[in-house]
Design a protein around this motif. Structure first.
Motif, mmCIF file in Angstrom:
data_model
loop_
_atom_site.group_PDB
_atom_site.id
_atom_site.type_symbol
_atom_site.label_atom_id
_atom_site.label_comp_id
_atom_site.label_asym_id
_atom_site.label_seq_id
_atom_site.Cartn_x
_atom_site.Cartn_y
_atom_site.Cartn_z
ATOM 1 N N LYS A 22 0.852 -1.202 0.000
ATOM 2 C CA LYS A 22 0.000 0.000 0.000
ATOM 3 C C LYS A 22 0.882 1.244 0.000
ATOM 4 C CE LYS A 22 -1.687 1.536 4.032
ATOM 5 N NZ LYS A 22 -1.329 2.937 4.350
ATOM 6 N N ASN A 23 1.901 1.270 0.858
ATOM 7 C CA ASN A 23 2.688 2.487 1.054
ATOM 8 C C ASN A 23 3.708 2.740 -0.042
ATOM 9 O OD1 ASN A 23 1.158 2.891 3.256
ATOM 10 N ND2 ASN A 23 2.707 2.259 4.743
ATOM 11 N N ARG A 121 -1.130 14.919 12.169
ATOM 12 C CA ARG A 121 -0.179 14.473 11.150
ATOM 13 C C ARG A 121 0.386 15.721 10.459
ATOM 14 N NH1 ARG A 121 -1.218 9.073 9.745
ATOM 15 N NH2 ARG A 121 0.740 9.069 8.592
ATOM 16 N N ASP A 124 4.758 20.035 8.078
ATOM 17 C CA ASP A 124 5.750 21.122 8.039
ATOM 18 C C ASP A 124 7.008 20.739 7.255
ATOM 19 O OD1 ASP A 124 5.896 19.368 10.391
ATOM 20 O OD2 ASP A 124 7.733 20.454 10.843
ATOM 21 N N LEU A 125 7.414 19.478 7.372
ATOM 22 C CA LEU A 125 8.643 19.050 6.657
ATOM 23 C C LEU A 125 8.404 19.028 5.145
ATOM 24 C CD1 LEU A 125 9.773 16.125 9.015
ATOM 25 C CD2 LEU A 125 10.530 18.512 9.038
ATOM 26 N N SER A 163 11.312 11.804 7.469
ATOM 27 C CA SER A 163 9.902 11.574 7.164
ATOM 28 C C SER A 163 9.744 10.858 5.830
ATOM 29 C CB SER A 163 9.173 12.924 7.105
ATOM 30 O OG SER A 163 8.053 12.868 6.251
ATOM 31 N N VAL A 164 8.971 9.760 5.814
ATOM 32 C CA VAL A 164 8.723 9.009 4.573
ATOM 33 C C VAL A 164 8.011 9.905 3.569
ATOM 34 C CG1 VAL A 164 7.452 7.053 3.596
ATOM 35 C CG2 VAL A 164 8.688 6.789 5.762
ATOM 36 N N GLY A 165 6.910 10.505 3.976
ATOM 37 C CA GLY A 165 6.109 11.313 3.056
ATOM 38 C C GLY A 165 6.849 12.524 2.554
ATOM 39 N N ASP A 306 4.518 0.539 11.990
ATOM 40 C CA ASP A 306 3.288 -0.086 11.489
ATOM 41 C C ASP A 306 3.128 -1.517 11.979
ATOM 42 O OD1 ASP A 306 3.361 1.550 8.222
ATOM 43 O OD2 ASP A 306 2.832 2.250 10.234
ATOM 44 N N ILE A 328 7.623 6.911 16.934
ATOM 45 C CA ILE A 328 7.293 7.601 15.681
ATOM 46 C C ILE A 328 6.026 8.438 15.784
ATOM 47 C CG2 ILE A 328 6.851 7.311 13.194
ATOM 48 C CD1 ILE A 328 9.688 6.503 14.013
ATOM 49 N N ARG A 372 -3.765 -0.403 11.563
ATOM 50 C CA ARG A 372 -2.905 -1.471 12.118
ATOM 51 C C ARG A 372 -3.447 -1.936 13.477
ATOM 52 N NH1 ARG A 372 -0.810 -2.650 7.258
ATOM 53 N NH2 ARG A 372 -0.015 -0.774 6.300
HETATM 54 C C1 EPZ Z 1 4.214 6.796 6.189
HETATM 55 O O1 EPZ Z 1 3.441 7.837 6.765
HETATM 56 C C2 EPZ Z 1 3.276 5.599 6.097
HETATM 57 N N1 EPZ Z 1 2.127 5.940 5.267
HETATM 58 C C3 EPZ Z 1 2.792 5.214 7.494
HETATM 59 O O2 EPZ Z 1 2.010 4.021 7.362
HETATM 60 C C4 EPZ Z 1 4.007 4.889 8.359
HETATM 61 O O3 EPZ Z 1 3.579 4.616 9.674
HETATM 62 C C5 EPZ Z 1 4.965 6.106 8.371
HETATM 63 O O4 EPZ Z 1 5.331 6.456 7.028
HETATM 64 C C6 EPZ Z 1 6.243 5.809 9.150
HETATM 65 O O5 EPZ Z 1 6.886 4.719 8.585
HETATM 66 C C7 EPZ Z 1 2.274 5.924 3.924
HETATM 67 O O6 EPZ Z 1 3.336 5.674 3.406
HETATM 68 C C8 EPZ Z 1 1.040 6.250 3.129
HETATM 69 P P1 EPZ Z 1 6.276 10.157 8.332
HETATM 70 P P2 EPZ Z 1 4.033 9.348 6.795
HETATM 71 O O7 EPZ Z 1 6.173 11.404 7.554
HETATM 72 O O8 EPZ Z 1 4.790 9.618 5.557
HETATM 73 C C9 EPZ Z 1 6.178 13.378 11.790
HETATM 74 C C10 EPZ Z 1 0.145 2.621 7.675
HETATM 75 O O9 EPZ Z 1 -0.368 2.100 8.671
HETATM 76 N N2 EPZ Z 1 6.144 14.379 10.718
HETATM 77 O O10 EPZ Z 1 7.503 9.322 8.223
HETATM 78 O O11 EPZ Z 1 2.933 10.268 7.166
HETATM 79 C C11 EPZ Z 1 4.867 12.621 11.904
HETATM 80 O O12 EPZ Z 1 3.947 13.352 12.693
HETATM 81 C C12 EPZ Z 1 0.607 4.062 7.720
HETATM 82 O O13 EPZ Z 1 0.333 2.024 6.586
HETATM 83 C C13 EPZ Z 1 6.279 15.722 11.035
HETATM 84 O O14 EPZ Z 1 6.442 16.090 12.193
HETATM 85 O O15 EPZ Z 1 5.036 9.228 8.019
HETATM 86 C C14 EPZ Z 1 5.277 11.340 12.565
HETATM 87 O O16 EPZ Z 1 5.365 11.536 13.955
HETATM 88 C C15 EPZ Z 1 0.363 4.713 9.069
HETATM 89 N N3 EPZ Z 1 6.216 16.644 10.034
HETATM 90 C C16 EPZ Z 1 6.680 11.097 12.003
HETATM 91 O O17 EPZ Z 1 7.116 12.360 11.477
HETATM 92 C C17 EPZ Z 1 6.024 16.282 8.730
HETATM 93 O O18 EPZ Z 1 5.993 17.160 7.851
HETATM 94 C C18 EPZ Z 1 6.717 10.051 10.893
HETATM 95 O O19 EPZ Z 1 5.952 10.525 9.866
HETATM 96 C C19 EPZ Z 1 5.878 14.902 8.427
HETATM 97 C C20 EPZ Z 1 5.940 13.983 9.440
#
Ligand code: EPZ
Length: 421
Positions: A22-23, A121, A124-125, A163-165, A306, A328, A372
């Motif tokens: 999915k991701n 969620r 900012d990054l 951050s992944v996203g 996850d 996380i 999850r």
């Molecule tokens: C991805 O989310 C996944 N989703 C999540 O899977 C996964 O848990 C997460 O990465 C961590 O591995 C998809 O890929 C669609 P992050 P993402 O940005 O990109 C903080 C599932 O169950 N953060 O790595 O949103 C955030 O709040 C889902 O399949 C900021 O502070 O995760 C979090 O605490 C759930 N500012 C941490 O970083 C930002 O701009 C990790 O977030 C972005 C994130």
């Protein structure tokens, strides 16, 4: 509303196949927007999150067709650069469209993605990274109004958190920017590598994905291509936990064992006999698991957040005490309330959860709190005494396709139906 009805304590045996990730599917589908002509993506799972992504592509003017796990995207008719709140609110990770729309249209208007079951969620990054590439972003009134009249320009982007996203958004935007972008402290998840592989097939020049520093040399345009999405490592971890809690003996097909390196030792430590052969993992499980000791969730290659709820469900019936530290997300212990209702002994304090293994859980009515967390309740139901009825399946459908049918295929007594009147 349908529920999953599980009569537990049946050891799972046989072969089960993992679907596409999915991701990985979501950012790759969003990124197809940047590719001229037609792109075909194979091994896309049949999930509501994928459906939501297809809806956005269609809204933007793309022609999207689906045949089983193959999704074809033609961008010739792409004519819009806005994503309305109704579509953004269906799936908060739609923010990954921002980089693609901005790179293609030089403007983008998205509503601010809300929080979700895992807490706020923030983005900012994402926004800081895109601003480094020259985007002007106005965040007033819950809407993101973005533009880059002269196109995006390569730059150095340092992420304060991997951050992944944010890594994905930056890669996608930088792929079609002018000049070189260097992402420092990039996420290293397998899904990042899969996205880079897709982009390079489409003509991008991306180096170093999977490491903390990724280099992207922008190209004038990207073309359609074919790509097969990697297997879903979190779905694989879910099946490992299902075998582990039922004293099962599972052959899990279509996996990349390397992607499960952070998870495999955890199950071995609890007493499972795990073998990895090319794209197969076998999980032979003891009658009762030993403790999972201490599990800290971390960015890849650390233990995946996850899989935290899923492994916690397994730990509720293990011997001894298991400790979890969720590093996380701020609010990723909601599933503990439902597990306690099944007899689990779990204490949470901030980022820490302490699980005291019990002889068995007892089936009852429970509700998924997030994707999850819902998977954790399925794992718990598979080992509980009596029947467990799981509601909130809309959350589970975001990440698991045909779960009941697939688990029945390895012996689980599980069915999905409306509750008896
Ligand atoms: C991805 O989310 C996944 N989703 C999540 O899977 C996964 O848990 C997460 O990465 C961590 O591995 C998809 O890929 C669609 P992050 P993402 O940005 O990109 C903080 C599932 O169950 N953060 O790595 O949103 C955030 O709040 C889902 O399949 C900021 O502070 O995760 C979090 O605490 C759930 N500012 C941490 O970083 C930002 O701009 C990790 O977030 C972005 C994130």
């Amino acid at each position: 509303m349908e529920k999953l009805f599980i009569n537990g304590s049946v050891p799972l045996k046989g072969e089960i196949t993992v679907n596409g990730a999915k991701n990985s599917s979501l950012p790759i589908l969003a990124c197809a927007l940047l590719c001229e002509g037609t792109t075909c993506i194979h091994n896309c799972p049949e999930l509501s999150d994928v459906d939501a992504t297809v809806k956005i592509l269609t809204h933007l003017g793309c022609r999207v067709s689906r045949e089983g796990s193959d999704i074809t995207v033609c961008t010739d008719g792409c004519c819009r650069c806005d994503v309305p709140d109704s579509l953004m609110s269906e799936m908060r990770s739609s923010i990954v469209f921002l980089g693609a729309i901005l790179a293609r249209c030089r403007s983008a208007r998205l509503s601010f993605p809300g929080g979700c079951e895992l807490g706020p969620r923030p983005i900012d990054l994402h926004l800081a990274a895109l601003r480094r590439l020259g985007a002007q972003i106005d965040e007033t009134g819950g809407t993101l109004d973005c533009k880059c009249d002269r196109g995006l320009c390569g730059n150095t982007v340092t992420l304060s958190f991997p951050s992944v996203g944010a890594t994905e958004n930056t890669m996608i935007a930088a792929a079609a920017a002018s000049g070189r972008t260097v992402i420092q402290n990039a996420a290293r998840e397998p899904e990042i590598c899969d996205l880079a592989d897709f982009l390079n097939k489409a003509g991008a020049q991306i180096y170093g994905s999977g490491e903390s520093t990724i280099i992207i040399d922008g190209v004038p345009k990207l073309h359609g291509c074919e790509h097969t999405v990697i297997p879903d490592r979190i779905e694989a971890a879910t099946f490992m936990a299902a075998s582990a809690v039922t004293g099962g003996d599972l052959i899990i097909r279509d996996v990349v064992p390397r992607h499960l390196q952070p998870v495999i030792p955890v199950f071995e430590q609890a007493g499972c006999d795990i073998k990895c052969l090319q794209n197969i993992i076998t999980v032979k499980s003891p009658a009762r698991l030993g403790p999972f000791k201490c599990i800290r969730t971390l960015p890849y290659p650390g233990f995946p957040t996850d899989a935290q709820a899923i492994v916690m469900a397994a730990s509720t019936v293990a011997q001894g005490t298991s400790i979890f530290i969720e590093n996380i997300f701020d609010s990723r212990y909601k599933h503990t309330h439902e597990l306690r209702r099944m007899g689990a002994e779990i204490k949470t304090e901030g980022r820490m959860a302490v699980v005291q293994g019990v002889d068995h859980l007892t089936g009852t009515g429970v509700t998924a709190t997030d994707l999850r967390g819902g998977a954790a309740l399925v794992v718990a139901g598979l080992c509980a005494h009596g029947q467990t009825a799981i509601g909130g399946l809309n959350l589970l459908d975001r990440g698991y396709a045909h779960l009941a049918r697939r688990l029945r295929g390895v012996g689980a007594d599980i069915e999905r139906r409306a509750p008896d009147a």
